[in-house]
Scaffold this motif. Structure first.
Motif, mmCIF file in Angstrom:
data_model
loop_
_atom_site.group_PDB
_atom_site.id
_atom_site.type_symbol
_atom_site.label_atom_id
_atom_site.label_comp_id
_atom_site.label_asym_id
_atom_site.label_seq_id
_atom_site.Cartn_x
_atom_site.Cartn_y
_atom_site.Cartn_z
ATOM 1 N N SER B 94 0.858 -1.190 0.000
ATOM 2 C CA SER B 94 0.000 0.000 0.000
ATOM 3 C C SER B 94 0.889 1.234 0.000
ATOM 4 O O SER B 94 2.101 1.154 0.138
ATOM 5 C CB SER B 94 -0.902 -0.025 1.225
ATOM 6 O OG SER B 94 -0.118 0.223 2.371
ATOM 7 N N ALA B 177 3.745 -8.710 -7.493
ATOM 8 C CA ALA B 177 2.468 -8.853 -8.185
ATOM 9 C C ALA B 177 1.535 -7.691 -7.861
ATOM 10 O O ALA B 177 0.877 -7.134 -8.733
ATOM 11 C CB ALA B 177 1.816 -10.173 -7.801
ATOM 12 N N LYS B 179 2.324 -4.735 -6.842
ATOM 13 C CA LYS B 179 2.831 -3.494 -7.421
ATOM 14 C C LYS B 179 2.458 -3.403 -8.901
ATOM 15 O O LYS B 179 2.482 -2.335 -9.496
ATOM 16 C CB LYS B 179 4.356 -3.436 -7.249
ATOM 17 C CG LYS B 179 4.780 -2.893 -5.893
ATOM 18 C CD LYS B 179 4.492 -1.415 -5.818
ATOM 19 C CE LYS B 179 4.566 -0.914 -4.369
ATOM 20 N NZ LYS B 179 4.108 0.465 -4.227
ATOM 21 N N ASN B 180 2.150 -4.562 -9.438
ATOM 22 C CA ASN B 180 1.821 -4.645 -10.853
ATOM 23 C C ASN B 180 0.360 -4.286 -11.135
ATOM 24 O O ASN B 180 -0.027 -4.082 -12.276
ATOM 25 C CB ASN B 180 2.118 -6.083 -11.311
ATOM 26 C CG ASN B 180 2.117 -6.226 -12.800
ATOM 27 O OD1 ASN B 180 2.412 -5.266 -13.509
ATOM 28 N ND2 ASN B 180 1.779 -7.400 -13.286
ATOM 29 N N PRO B 182 -2.610 -2.059 -11.696
ATOM 30 C CA PRO B 182 -2.649 -0.661 -12.131
ATOM 31 C C PRO B 182 -3.215 0.247 -11.037
ATOM 32 O O PRO B 182 -4.242 -0.064 -10.429
ATOM 33 C CB PRO B 182 -3.593 -0.704 -13.339
ATOM 34 C CG PRO B 182 -3.541 -2.108 -13.826
ATOM 35 C CD PRO B 182 -3.312 -2.956 -12.622
ATOM 36 N N LYS B 183 -2.513 1.333 -10.797
ATOM 37 C CA LYS B 183 -2.923 2.262 -9.747
ATOM 38 C C LYS B 183 -4.288 2.870 -10.052
ATOM 39 O O LYS B 183 -5.036 3.212 -9.153
ATOM 40 C CB LYS B 183 -1.886 3.379 -9.629
ATOM 41 C CG LYS B 183 -0.626 2.960 -8.908
ATOM 42 C CD LYS B 183 0.070 4.189 -8.340
ATOM 43 C CE LYS B 183 1.414 3.848 -7.737
ATOM 44 N NZ LYS B 183 2.423 3.603 -8.798
ATOM 45 N N GLU B 184 -4.592 3.014 -11.342
ATOM 46 C CA GLU B 184 -5.836 3.693 -11.737
ATOM 47 C C GLU B 184 -7.053 3.003 -11.121
ATOM 48 O O GLU B 184 -7.971 3.648 -10.633
ATOM 49 C CB GLU B 184 -5.993 3.696 -13.274
ATOM 50 C CG GLU B 184 -4.944 4.509 -14.004
ATOM 51 C CD GLU B 184 -3.669 3.736 -14.234
ATOM 52 O OE1 GLU B 184 -3.537 2.597 -13.716
ATOM 53 O OE2 GLU B 184 -2.774 4.245 -14.907
ATOM 54 N N LYS B 190 -11.211 4.066 -4.762
ATOM 55 C CA LYS B 190 -11.156 4.953 -3.604
ATOM 56 C C LYS B 190 -12.160 6.093 -3.745
ATOM 57 O O LYS B 190 -12.825 6.458 -2.782
ATOM 58 C CB LYS B 190 -9.747 5.540 -3.490
ATOM 59 C CG LYS B 190 -8.850 4.755 -2.557
ATOM 60 C CD LYS B 190 -7.515 5.473 -2.445
ATOM 61 C CE LYS B 190 -6.380 4.523 -2.265
ATOM 62 N NZ LYS B 190 -5.107 5.169 -2.646
ATOM 63 N N ILE B 191 -12.237 6.619 -4.937
ATOM 64 C CA ILE B 191 -13.167 7.728 -5.173
ATOM 65 C C ILE B 191 -14.595 7.260 -4.943
ATOM 66 O O ILE B 191 -15.429 7.979 -4.416
ATOM 67 C CB ILE B 191 -12.972 8.289 -6.600
ATOM 68 C CG1 ILE B 191 -11.620 8.982 -6.652
ATOM 69 C CG2 ILE B 191 -14.085 9.272 -6.967
ATOM 70 C CD1 ILE B 191 -11.113 9.286 -8.037
ATOM 71 N N GLY B 193 -15.417 5.373 -2.721
ATOM 72 C CA GLY B 193 -15.587 5.189 -1.286
ATOM 73 C C GLY B 193 -15.263 3.805 -0.768
ATOM 74 O O GLY B 193 -15.667 3.429 0.325
ATOM 75 N N ALA B 194 -14.500 3.009 -1.509
ATOM 76 C CA ALA B 194 -14.149 1.667 -1.036
ATOM 77 C C ALA B 194 -13.093 1.748 0.062
ATOM 78 O O ALA B 194 -12.205 2.603 0.021
ATOM 79 C CB ALA B 194 -13.644 0.825 -2.189
ATOM 80 N N PRO B 196 -9.862 0.208 2.278
ATOM 81 C CA PRO B 196 -8.673 -0.559 1.861
ATOM 82 C C PRO B 196 -8.942 -2.063 1.807
ATOM 83 O O PRO B 196 -8.485 -2.752 0.903
ATOM 84 C CB PRO B 196 -7.640 -0.236 2.934
ATOM 85 C CG PRO B 196 -8.062 1.089 3.472
ATOM 86 C CD PRO B 196 -9.556 1.147 3.352
ATOM 87 N N LEU B 207 -7.022 -9.707 -9.290
ATOM 88 C CA LEU B 207 -6.036 -9.413 -10.329
ATOM 89 C C LEU B 207 -4.759 -10.233 -10.175
ATOM 90 O O LEU B 207 -4.039 -10.462 -11.141
ATOM 91 C CB LEU B 207 -5.700 -7.915 -10.333
ATOM 92 C CG LEU B 207 -6.727 -7.059 -11.078
ATOM 93 C CD1 LEU B 207 -6.433 -5.582 -10.891
ATOM 94 C CD2 LEU B 207 -6.727 -7.405 -12.566
ATOM 95 N N PHE C 177 3.028 -12.910 -14.543
ATOM 96 C CA PHE C 177 3.232 -11.524 -14.959
ATOM 97 C C PHE C 177 3.114 -11.371 -16.466
ATOM 98 O O PHE C 177 2.582 -10.390 -16.952
ATOM 99 C CB PHE C 177 4.588 -11.037 -14.473
ATOM 100 C CG PHE C 177 4.645 -10.925 -12.989
ATOM 101 C CD1 PHE C 177 4.439 -9.712 -12.357
ATOM 102 C CD2 PHE C 177 4.856 -12.049 -12.202
ATOM 103 C CE1 PHE C 177 4.458 -9.615 -10.986
ATOM 104 C CE2 PHE C 177 4.883 -11.965 -10.827
ATOM 105 C CZ PHE C 177 4.685 -10.737 -10.211
ATOM 106 N N SER C 288 0.903 -0.279 -15.349
ATOM 107 C CA SER C 288 0.243 1.006 -15.183
ATOM 108 C C SER C 288 0.952 2.081 -16.000
ATOM 109 O O SER C 288 0.307 2.867 -16.690
ATOM 110 C CB SER C 288 0.193 1.404 -13.709
ATOM 111 O OG SER C 288 1.485 1.370 -13.160
#
Lengths: 453, 293, 293
Positions: B94, B177, B179-180, B182-184, B190-191, B193-194, B196, B207, C177, C288
Motif C-alpha cells: 500500500s 504482483a 505493485k503490478n 494498475p494504480k488507476e 477509492k473515489i 468510497g471503497a 482498503p 487481479l 506476470f 500502469s
C-alpha cells in the motif's frame, strides 16, 4: 625413530582384543608387539632414486579441513612434503571435505568408479560395501615386511574382510566417562564403581539441582555408547557381539536388562533435559560450562580437557575420567571398553598409481603414528611409545587403560551393517525417550538383524 | 501480427536452449532415478535388477508412510501460511509511509542460509537455555515443552522455522504482483468510497489470482521435497518423528547404502508431487482462466 | 490514502473516519514495527554469534554480548579460509547463473505465453516437472554425466546445473506476470515495424523489470548459498565457492562455531548489498505506466 627398548602400550598376545562381530577374524594377526623394533624401513622402499620415472599425481581425499583441524592439517602437509621429497616424480593433490560431505561425496564418486587414489574410510560396516564392490585394493603386501606388528593388536581386523586388509587405521579411541571433579566434590559424591553407586550419584546430583549427565542424543550414537556399556557390563562382551554376528539373539535377557537399565537411568533424571533433541556438541557445552557433571565420549575429546588453550585452565584441571561402572551380578569386566579404530587410509583398486599410492599410505601411516598423539592429540592405530611422548597425565592414563584393556567392543553403529545400524540408532532414541519397552527395543533389533542376514 | 508471433524459428530459438538444458540435466536424472528404483544397488558396487520389489517394499514401510504424512502436513501448513504472507504483502504494497523500508526489512531473513537459520532456531528451541523456554519459565510455566525432543511436538516445532524461512520468498513475489496492479483501478475505487479492505478483496486479489495459484503450487511442491532444516535440526528424529520424504530418501541412499530403495522413494515422491500438483490445478483453474501452469 | 477516501464523505464522516483510521493505522504501525524488529534480530544474532568463542556460542543467550569479542574469528576465516578466491568464484558462478537463468526463463516464458504454437502447454508442462525432482536423487546421475562429458571440476558444471534447476521456478514466477501484459502493446510494436527480437529486448524485458528483479534476487540467494552441487562436482580448492568456507570449520568431532559465524557474516554482506540494489527495481508497477505511454 623406534628404539630397541620399545615399550608397547598394548601388549596383548591374543587377537581377542577386538571382538568384531561384523568382520571375519584375521588369523594372520600376530600381536606380539615386541618384534616390531626393526622396522625402520620406509625409506628404502620406493626411493631408489628413480628420478627418471614418469611424473605421477596421487589424488588424496581427506576430512581434516585446515580451519577446524589445524594440527591434523599441518601434519598431513608435512608428511606429504616429506613424501614428495623422497619421491620427486610424485605430486600429491588434496581434496578436503567436512565429515558429512566427505561421506556423501565418497559414495557419489564410487557410483561412477571415480574414487581418489587414496582416501579415508571407516571400518567394518562402512567399509564392507566398498570392498564387496571391489573398489578398495588389499593392502596386505604393504603390511608384509613387519608393519603389521606396528599396529595395536586387533585394530587391523576392523578393516579386514575375508582375511584381507583394505585400509590402515589412523585413529583408535575408547570411551571413558569424563567427570567434573569440582562438581563431585561440592556435592560430596565419589566416583561410582558399580551401577547402583552410579544411580546414587545421579540422585544426589539431581537433588542438588545439578544435571548429572550431558548427553546429546540427537546424534544417536552417543546414547548407543551408554547402552553398549550396560550390555557389556551385564552380559560381557559376548552378549552384544553374538547378537550382532547372529550366533546369538538380541532378545537375550541380558540385552533386554541393559535396555531396562537405560530407562531406569532416564527415570532418575540422569540425562540433561531434552537430550533427544540436542546435538552432541550442544550437550557437550553443558559439560564444558560446568552445568553437567558427567559426559561419556570417545577419547578423541581428550584435548579439550588437557591441551586446548581455548578452554579455561581451571576447567581442564577439574576434569578426570572413570571406567564405566560394573553392574552387580553381571558378567562384564571393568577393563572392557567400548571404542575402536576410526578413519583409516584406503587405496583405490582402480588407481593408475597403485604402487605409489601404497607407498604413500605406508609412509603416511608410519609418520602419522609418530606425530599424531603429541601434535594433534589423536591416538593412532599404530603403537605409541609412551616413554618417548610428552603428554598430559590424563592422556597417559587413557593410554595406559587402553594398554590394560581386557576387551574393546567396536561402536555398535560401526559394527553393524548400515541398515541395521539405522534401526539401532532410531531405537536408541525411542528407548531413551521411553517410547518403546525394553522388550520392544530388543524385538525390533532382532527383526532388523534377521532381515539383514 | 499473427505471422510474426507464430514464427517457428523464433519459437525454437527462444525455447530450445532452456529445454535442452532441463532435458539433459533434469529429465535424465529423473529417468535414471526411476531406473535405479528397479535395482538392488548400494550405490557402490554392482546392481541387480529386482523389478518392482523396491516399490512393493514401500507399501509396507511404516517409516515411509509416516514421512509421507509429515511431508503432506508440511504442505498443508505452507499453503495455510500463504494467507499470512499475502496479508503482509497487501499492507507493504500500500502507499503508507515507510512501507518500502518495512518491505526490505521483512525480506532480510530470506538472505540467511539454511545453516544460519538452523543454528538460530536451535538456540531458540534449546530445552533450558533457549529463548523460548527462558521466556516460558519467566512467565511461570514450570515444565516448558522440549521442542525438538518431544516426539509429539517436534514436527510442529520444526515447521515454524521452515515457514519463517520462506516468508520472504512469498512476500517478495506477492509484493511484485501487487505493485503490478494498475494504480488507476485502486484510485477509482477509492473515489467510489471503497475501504482498503474492500479494495484488496474486490480489486487486488482477483487481479493477482494467477500469481496466488502459482504460489500455492510452489508451496506444495517445495514442501513435499523439503529437506534442509529438518536434516540439520533434528535429522528426522527422534526416531523418525520429524522425518519427511526427502530426508528419508537421503538416509536410505547415502547412509544405509540402499540406493536402489532410496531411488524408489525419490521416484515415488516425484509421482506424488505430480498427482498433487495436478489436483491443485484442477481445483483452482476455472474455465475462463487464461493462466495455465 | 486516507484523505482521498475521506474526501468523498460527509464532514461528520471525515472526523469519525479519520479518527478510526488513525487509531487503526497506529496499531498497524506498532505491529509492523514489532515484526520488523523481530526480523532484524537474526542479523544482530549472527553478528554476535560471529564474535563468540565456542563456549559462548552455546552457553550465552543468543543476544548476549560476548565477554571478549573474538575478532580473531574474522582473522582466522580470512587467513585459513582462502576467502578472497572463494568469494571471486561465488561471484562468477552466481552472476553467470543468475543472468543465464533469468534470460533463458524470460525467453521461454515469452515464447510460451505470447507466441502462438500448439505445443506450448506441453513444453510448459515439461518445465514444471523440473520443479519436482528432489536434489539428492540427481547427484549420482549428474556426477556420472559430467564425468562422461569431461566437465567435472569445472565451473560450467555447477553453472549449468544451477540454471537448469532454477529455470522452472523462475519461469513459474514470470508466468503470472507475462499473462498480464496487454496484447495491445505487442500489436502496437509490430505495427511500428519492430522485429520480434527487438520487441522482446526493448519492450517486454524492460516492462517486466520488477518481476525480473524479483526472480534475480531469489536466484541469487539460492545460488549463493548452495553447496551440495559444489561439493559434488568441484574438487579443486581454487574452484570452490564461499559455502565451502563454512565447511572448512566443521571438524571430525568438533566444530569452530565462531569461525562459521564469521564466514556466514562475510558471505552475507555482498548478498545484502545486492539485495538492496535489486529490490529497488521492484517498486514501479509495470503495466500502469506502460499502458498509458
Amino acid at each position: 625413530m623406534k628404539k630397541k627398548a620399545f615399550i608397547p602400550f598394548v601388549t596383548l598376545s591374543t587377537a581377542a582384543l577386538f571382538t568384531l562381530a561384523a568382520c571375519g577374524s584375521n588369523d594372520g594377526e600376530e600381536a606380539s608387539a615386541g618384534n616390531s623394533g626393526n622396522s625402520g624401513n620406509e625409506n628404502t622402499e620406493g626411493s631408489n632414486a628413480e628420478a627418471e620415472q614418469e611424473d605421477v599425481t596421487i589424488d588424496f581425499m581427506h576430512l581434516w579441513p585446515e580451519g577446524s583441524s589445524p594440527d591434523h592439517h599441518r601434519i598431513v602437509e608435512d608428511i606429504i612434503t616429506d613424501f614428495e621429497e623422497m619421491h620427486p616424480h610424485v605430486t600429491v593433490e588434496l581434496e578436503v571435505l567436512e565429515n558429512e560431505q566427505y561421506k556423501n561425496k565418497l559414495q557419489v564418486v564410487s557410483s561412477s568408479n571415480q574414487l581418489p587414489d587414496v582416501g579415508m574410510t571407516w571400518p567394518a560396516g562402512f567399509l564392507e560395501p566398498y570392498v564387496n564392490g571391489e573398489l578398495f585394493t588389499p593392502l596386505d603386501d604393504v603390511l608384509e615386511d613387519g608393519m603389521r606388528d606396528d599396529f595395536v593388536a586387533g585394530t587391523l581386523d576392523a578393516y579386514s574382510v575375508e582375511d584381507q586388509t583394505y585400509a590402515l587405521p589412523l585413529e583408535l579411541n575408547i570411551a571413558p566417562v569424563f567427570y567434573n571433579t569440582a562438581i563431585f566434590e561440592e556435592n560430596g559424591v565419589e566416583v561410582p564403581e558399580t551401577y547402583d553407586e552410579l544411580l546414587e550419584v545421579i540422585d544426589t546430583l539431581d537433588e542438588n539441582g545439578v544435571t548429572p549427565i550431558a548427553l546429546g542424543n540427537r546424534d544417536r550414537w552417543t546414547g548407543s555408547l551408554w547402552y553398549m556399556y550396560l550390555a557389556d557390563r551385564i552380559g560381557g562382551p559376548d552378549a552384544l557381539n553374538s547378537a550382532i554376528d547372529r550366533s546369538g539373539s538380541f532378545e537375550d535377557e541380558r540385552l533386554v536388562d541393559a535396555a531396562a537399565n537405560i530407562q531406569e537411568m532416564v527415570d532418575h533424571n540422569a540425562f540433561v533435559s531434552g537430550f533427544n533433541g540436542l546435538s552432541d556438541q550442544e550437550a557437550k557445552s553443558e559439560f564444558m560450562n560446568g552445568n553437567a557433571a558427567m559426559y561419556l565420549i570417545g577419547s578423541w575429546d581428550l584435548p579439550n580437557y588437557t591441551t586446548n588453550e581455548e578452554i579455561p585452565q581451571e576447567f581442564r584441571d577439574s576434569i578426570d575420567f572413570f571406567k564405566f561402572p560394573e553392574v552387580e551380578g553381571g558378567d562384564g569386566d571393568i577393563d572392557s571398553w567400548v571404542g575402536g579404530p576410526g578413519v583409516g587410509l584406503f587405496v583405490s583398486e582402480d588407481s593408475d598409481v597403485k604402487e605409489e599410492s601404497k607407498a604413500f599410505v605406508k609412509h603416511f601411516t608410519e609418520e602419522w603414528g609418530k606425530r599424531s598423539v603429541e601434535d594433534a592429540g589423536v591416538i593412532p592405530g599404530t603403537q605409541v611409545n609412551t616413554e618417548e611422548v610428552d603428554l598430559p597425565d590424563l592422556f597417559i592414563d587413557v593410554l595406559d587403560d587402553l594398554n590394560n584393556a581386557s576387551n574393546i567392543t567396536l561402536f555398535a553403529d560401526v559394527q553393524m551393517s548400515s541398515s541395521v545400524a539405522e534401526t539401532h540408532l532410531n531405537m536408541i532414541q525411542s528407548l531413551f525417550g521411553e517410547e518403546v519397552t525394553p522388550e520392544e527395543f530388543a524385538e525390533t533389533h532382532e527383526e532388523a538383524l534377521q532381515e539383514d542376514e | 501480427m499473427n505471422q510474426i508471433m507464430s514464427d517457428k524459428r523464433v519459437i525454437a530459438l527462444y525455447t530450445l536452449p532452456a529445454l535442452l538444458l532441463i532435458l539433459v540435466l533434469i529429465y535424465v536424472p529423473i529417468v535414471l532415478t526411476g531406473y535405479y528404483g528397479l535395482m538392488d544397488w548400494d550405490g557402490i558396487g554392482a546392481m541387480t535388477f529386482v523389478g518392482l520389489e523396491n516399490y512393493a517394499a514401500l507399501i509396507t514401510d511404516g517409516m515411509f508412510w509416516s514421512s509421507a504424512y509429515h511431508s503432506l502436513l508440511l504442505a498443508l501448513f505452507s499453503v495455510g501460511s500463504l494467507v499470512l504472507y499475502l496479508a503482509v504483502s497487501l499492507v507493504l504494497s500500500s502507499n503508507m509511509k515507510g512501507a518500502d523500508l518495512f518491505r526490505k526489512i521483512y525480506l532480510i531473513p530470506m538472505l540467511l542460509s539454511s545453516v544460519a537459520i538452523a543454528q538460530l532456531w536451535m538456540r531458540i528451541y534449546h530445552p533450558t537455555n533457549g529463548v523460548m523456554n527462558r521466556f516460558l519459565t519467566t512467565i511461570g510455566i514450570e515444565n516448558p515443552p522440549l521442542w525438538l525432543s518431544d516426539t509429539s511436538i517436534v514436527l510442529f516445532a520444526i515447521f515454524i522455522p521452515i515457514i519463517w524461512q520462506y516468508a520472504g520468498f512469498y512476500i517478495i513475489i506477492y509484493y511484485a504482483a501487487l505493485k503490478n496492479v494498475p494504480k488507476e483501478l485502486e484510485e477509482a475505487a477509492k473515489i467510489d468510497g471503497a475501504t482498503p479492505v474492500q479494495i484488496a478483496y474486490k480489486i487486488k486479489l482477483p487481479l493477482i489470482a494467477g500469481v496466488i495459484k502459482v504460489t500455492i503450487v510452489l508451496a506444495v511442491i517445495g514442501s513435499l521435497k523439503y529437506f534442509d532444516l529438518i536434516y540439520v535440526m533434528t535429522d528426522g528424529g527422534p526416531n523418525g518423528a520429524s522425518e519427511v520424504m526427502a530426508s528419508y530418501m537421503y538416509k536410505l541412499a547415502f547412509r544405509t547404502n540402499d540406493f536402489g530403495y532410496g531411488s524408489a522413494v525419490g521416484f515415488f515422491l516425484l509421482v506424488l508431487i505430480l498427482i498433487v500438483t495436478y489436483l491443485i490445478r484442477k481445483a483452482t483453474t476455472s474455465k475462463e482462466d487464461e493462466v495455465q501452469y | 490514502m486516507s484523505s482521498n477516501t475521506a474526501a468523498a464523505r460527509t464532514e461528520e464522516g471525515v472526523k469519525i473516519g479519520s479518527f478510526r483510521l488513525r487509531i487503526s493505522r497506529l496499531i498497524l504501525y506498532i505491529i509492523l514495527g514489532v515484526v520488523a524488529v523481530a526480523q532484524i534480530l537474526p542479523l544482530i544474532w549472527l553478528l554476535l554469534f560471529s564474535l563468540k568463542d565456542n563456549q559462548e556460542v552455546f552457553n550465552l543467550p543468543p543476544l548476549a554480548l560476548p565477554s571478549d569479542p573474538q575478532w580473531g574469528n574474522y582473522a582466522r576465516v580470512w587467513v585459513d579460509g582462502n576467502i578472497g578466491l572463494y568469494f571471486f568464484n561465488s561471484v562468477v558462478v552466481t552472476g553467470v547463473s543468475v543472468i543465464l537463468t533469468v534470460l533463458l526463463a524470460s525467453l521461454v516464458t515469452f515464447a510460451i505465453t505470447r507466441m502462438n504454437w500448439k505445443l506450448n502447454k506441453v513444453v510448459l508442462g515439461l518445465f514444471m516437472v523440473g520443479l519436482m525432482i528432489p536434489v539428492h536423487s540427481t547427484l549420482i546421475p549428474l556426477f556420472s554425466f559430467f564425468t562422461t562429458i569431461g566437465l567435472m571440476d569445472n565451473h560450467l558444471s555447477i553453472i549449468l546445473t544451477y540454471t537448469a534447476f532454477n529455470l522452472p521456478l523462475t519461469m513459474m514466477i514470470l508466468l503470472g506476470f507475462y499473462y498480464t501484459i496487454p496484447r495491445e502493446l505487442e500489436e502496437a510494436a509490430i505495427v511500428d515495424g519492430c522485429s520480434i527480437h527487438r520487441m522482446f529486448f526493448r519492450i517486454i524485458l524492460p516492462i517486466t523489470a520488477p518481476v525480473v528483479a524479483t526472480t534475480a534476487i531469489i536466484n541469487m540467494i539460492y545460488n549463493w548459498n548452495e553447496f551440495v552441487f559444489v561439493n559434488t562436482f568441484i574438487s579443486s580448492d581454487n574452484l570452490k565457492t564461499l559455502t565451502v568456507g563454512i565447511q572448512n570449520f566443521i571438524g571430525q568431532y568438533a566444530t569452530d562455531w565462531g569461525a562459521i559465524g564469521a564466514t556466514l557474516v562475510i558471505s552475507m554482506l555482498p548478498i545484502l548489498i545486492a539485495f538492496f540494489i535489486l529490490s529497488n527495481r521492484i517498486v514501479e508497477g509495470m503495466t500502469s505506466g506502460s499502458v498509458k505511454g
